[in-house]
Design a protein around this motif. Structure first.
Motif, mmCIF file in Angstrom:
data_model
loop_
_atom_site.group_PDB
_atom_site.id
_atom_site.type_symbol
_atom_site.label_atom_id
_atom_site.label_comp_id
_atom_site.label_asym_id
_atom_site.label_seq_id
_atom_site.Cartn_x
_atom_site.Cartn_y
_atom_site.Cartn_z
ATOM 1 N N ASP A 80 41.897 49.320 38.153
ATOM 2 C CA ASP A 80 42.422 48.766 39.404
ATOM 3 C C ASP A 80 43.476 47.711 39.051
ATOM 4 O O ASP A 80 43.233 46.516 39.099
ATOM 5 C CB ASP A 80 41.297 48.143 40.230
ATOM 6 N N ALA A 81 44.637 48.211 38.645
ATOM 7 C CA ALA A 81 45.712 47.331 38.173
ATOM 8 C C ALA A 81 46.878 47.370 39.162
ATOM 9 O O ALA A 81 47.484 48.427 39.363
ATOM 10 C CB ALA A 81 46.183 47.758 36.791
ATOM 11 N N ARG A 82 47.180 46.228 39.799
ATOM 12 C CA ARG A 82 48.312 46.129 40.724
ATOM 13 C C ARG A 82 49.530 45.665 39.923
ATOM 14 O O ARG A 82 49.663 44.511 39.547
ATOM 15 C CB ARG A 82 47.992 45.132 41.827
ATOM 16 N N ILE A 83 50.424 46.612 39.643
ATOM 17 C CA ILE A 83 51.644 46.320 38.894
ATOM 18 C C ILE A 83 52.767 46.164 39.920
ATOM 19 O O ILE A 83 53.376 47.160 40.357
ATOM 20 C CB ILE A 83 51.957 47.436 37.885
ATOM 21 N N TYR A 84 52.973 44.934 40.352
ATOM 22 C CA TYR A 84 53.891 44.663 41.456
ATOM 23 C C TYR A 84 53.463 45.492 42.668
ATOM 24 O O TYR A 84 52.400 45.282 43.221
ATOM 25 C CB TYR A 84 55.339 44.908 41.039
ATOM 26 N N LYS A 85 54.244 46.451 43.092
ATOM 27 C CA LYS A 85 53.871 47.246 44.256
ATOM 28 C C LYS A 85 53.135 48.542 43.890
ATOM 29 O O LYS A 85 52.699 49.281 44.781
ATOM 30 C CB LYS A 85 55.130 47.594 45.071
ATOM 31 N N LEU A 86 52.989 48.824 42.589
ATOM 32 C CA LEU A 86 52.325 50.058 42.142
ATOM 33 C C LEU A 86 50.856 49.767 41.831
ATOM 34 O O LEU A 86 50.533 48.836 41.101
ATOM 35 C CB LEU A 86 53.023 50.607 40.897
ATOM 36 N N LEU A 87 49.990 50.601 42.381
ATOM 37 C CA LEU A 87 48.556 50.492 42.086
ATOM 38 C C LEU A 87 48.186 51.559 41.060
ATOM 39 O O LEU A 87 48.192 52.759 41.361
ATOM 40 C CB LEU A 87 47.727 50.684 43.369
ATOM 41 N N LYS A 88 47.839 51.123 39.849
ATOM 42 C CA LYS A 88 47.463 52.049 38.778
ATOM 43 C C LYS A 88 45.932 52.134 38.747
ATOM 44 O O LYS A 88 45.238 51.129 38.629
ATOM 45 C CB LYS A 88 47.989 51.552 37.433
ATOM 46 N N GLN A 89 45.395 53.392 38.833
ATOM 47 C CA GLN A 89 43.949 53.583 38.972
ATOM 48 C C GLN A 89 43.313 54.392 37.839
ATOM 49 O O GLN A 89 42.107 54.628 37.856
ATOM 50 C CB GLN A 89 43.645 54.262 40.314
ATOM 51 N N ASN A 173 54.795 57.346 37.035
ATOM 52 C CA ASN A 173 54.996 55.970 37.481
ATOM 53 C C ASN A 173 56.447 55.523 37.299
ATOM 54 O O ASN A 173 56.975 54.739 38.094
ATOM 55 C CB ASN A 173 54.062 55.029 36.724
#
Length: 478
Positions: A80-89, A173
């Motif tokens: 559950d990583a919020r990379i600026y506006k991208l949510l990496k799951q 991404n």
């Protein structure tokens, strides 16, 4: 098309062209720049893991099953990583290892690939040759713009390349980042272009302000209005304005002299003819009564010539001024009363009534002598065209942003053919009681005085008969 519009469109076109090429280059190269940014850490990661594999092989502890379990756990992890506006799951990296012949001995995602020959893949082939190996391959079953970036590192044992470790990273991404960046760049570019358009509009207006001032000045001069030469600055437009002003002054001087001589010659031609005719008749024998009549004619015509010359000199002096040399506060009520009182004997002689209505504390700034003469000329004009029993009214008041001095009479009015000529030099109408004409310079003198004070004068027929002459001055001069 106006020059300001041309400047605006040209400047806008230049901005659009200058924006287009770098904007297009940025969009085209953006994906490559993102891939370069991702490839660099992949190189570090591949070499680090290759060094770990080398160590385990040297120690005899390398276990593909253990590596498979480690990657399975990584793939199952809840990210559950919020990379600026991208949510990496999830973890989406792939790792495979080949031996010195390019045969797969480990695959993190698909163990069934173990034993496959990867020796023809660019990343494996180049790395086995001791070169930098990397490749990009379209993701099977994925969108057309999504591919996998593979970066390889050599596994070196006893100084020789014993195998290849490759890390694969999908560009899913990256594609999302690129699309977001493109959208923001497009928005910012459009806003920048809009700002450039607004600035170019004001720039074009600023550049053409001196030209518009010069055009307005030329039109006012053409219409015969007295106006100050506009401020044009010190650039090319200023130099052009100075040249035009010099040309105008030269032409005005030449034209004025020619017109002056023509008008003066025309006006004194008739009285000179009368004087010459009377002188020729006096040379003959005649009675004393006739002799006195012709001598009186000579005297009257001489006085007429003197009056024309005096008025021409006064008018030429006034026209040569570009601004008032004597200025001060002028009490309008005192001015009107003084001029009207000077005409009381004339009013009485012609049996004409007078009326004065002046607003209290009304003051204008100007030359009191010239204003006195101008008002006197208007009243004299009303007296000349008034019949016995009539009335001349003088009113003064402030209306809106102007000071208004009006002279009204109950005379014969202005003939329709003369309405557009009354301010011309030497134009005059016959007086209703004597049939004589004046020098035709009085109203032109009034107009010059009004213009010199930044005002104007208008003569119009009144609905009930007679004429109303109105002098107006800007309230800023009060």
């Amino acid at each position: 098309m106006k020059i300001s519009t041309k400047i605006f469109l040209c400047y806008l076109l230049i901005n659009a062209v200058c924006f287009y090429y770098p904007f297009n280059w940025v969009l085209d190269s953006m994906r490559t720049r993102y891939l370069e940014g991702v490839e660099d850490p992949l190189v570090d990661q591949a070499n680090t893991l290759a060094a770990l594999v080398e160590y385990e092989l040297e120690q005899g502890t390398f276990d593909p099953q253990l590596w498979g379990e480690i990657f399975n756990r990584a793939y199952r992890r809840a990210v559950d990583a919020r990379i600026y506006k991208l949510l990496k799951q999830k973890v989406d990296e792939t790792l495979y290892i080949t031996d010195s012949k390019g045969v797969v001995i480990f695959h993190s995602e698909n163990p069934e690939i173990i034993g496959a020959d990867y020796s023809n893949w660019r990343d494996v082939t180049r790395t086995l040759r001791g070169e930098y190996g990397a490749r990009t391959t379209r993701l099977e079953g994925g969108p057309e713009d999504v591919s996998v970036l593979y970066v390889a590192a050599p596994i070196i044992l006893e100084g020789k390349i014993a195998g290849v470790l490759t890390i694969g990273k999908p560009t899913t991404n990256i594609t999302w980042f690129v699309e977001q960046a493109k959208y923001q760049i497009i928005v910012m570019s459009l806003l920048s272009l809009l700002a450039a358009g607004i600035l170019s509009y004001f720039l074009s207006r600023w550049i053409t302000v001196p030209v518009n001032r010069l055009t307005r000045y030329a039109r006012l001069v053409k219409d015969g209005q007295r106006t100050d030469f506009p401020k044009l600055g010190k650039g090319e437009v200023g130099e052009m304005g100075d040249a035009l002003k010099e040309m105008k002054d030269a032409l005005d001087g030449k034209q004025y002299v020619e017109q002056y001589i023509q008008n003066l010659t025309h006006e004194i031609k008739s009285p000179l003819s009368a004087i010459r005719g009377a002188a020729e008749l006096l040379a003959e024998s005649m009675g004393e009564q006739h002799r006195e009549k012709f001598l009186k004619n000579i005297k009257n015509e001489s006085l007429r010539i003197q009056d024309v010359i005096d008025r021409m000199l006064a008018l030429s002096t006034l026209e040569s001024r570009s601004e008032l040399t004597v200025m001060g506060p002028v009490d309008v009520k005192a001015l009107v009363q003084t001029v009207v009182e000077s005409f009381e004997p004339v009013f009485s002689l012609k049996n004409i009534g007078s009326e004065v209505v002046v607003q209290e504390e009304l003051v204008i700034t100007g030359d009191s002598f010239l204003l006195h003469q101008a008002l006197a000329n208007l009243i004299q004009n009303s007296v000349d065209f008034s019949l016995a029993g009539g009335k001349v009214s003088v009113c003064a008041r402030q209306k809106d942003d102007t000071v208004r001095i009006s002279v009204c009479d109950q005379g014969t009015g202005i003939a329709s053919f003369a309405e557009n000529k009354i301010f011309e030099k030497f134009f005059s109408l016959q007086r209703p009681d004597t049939g004589q004409k004046s020098t035709g310079l009085g109203l032109n003198f009034v107009r010059q005085v009004a213009l010199l004070h930044g005002g104007n004068v208008v003569l119009e027929n009144r609905a009930g008969g007679g004429v109303e002459a109105v002098l107006t001055f800007p309230v800023s001069l009060t």
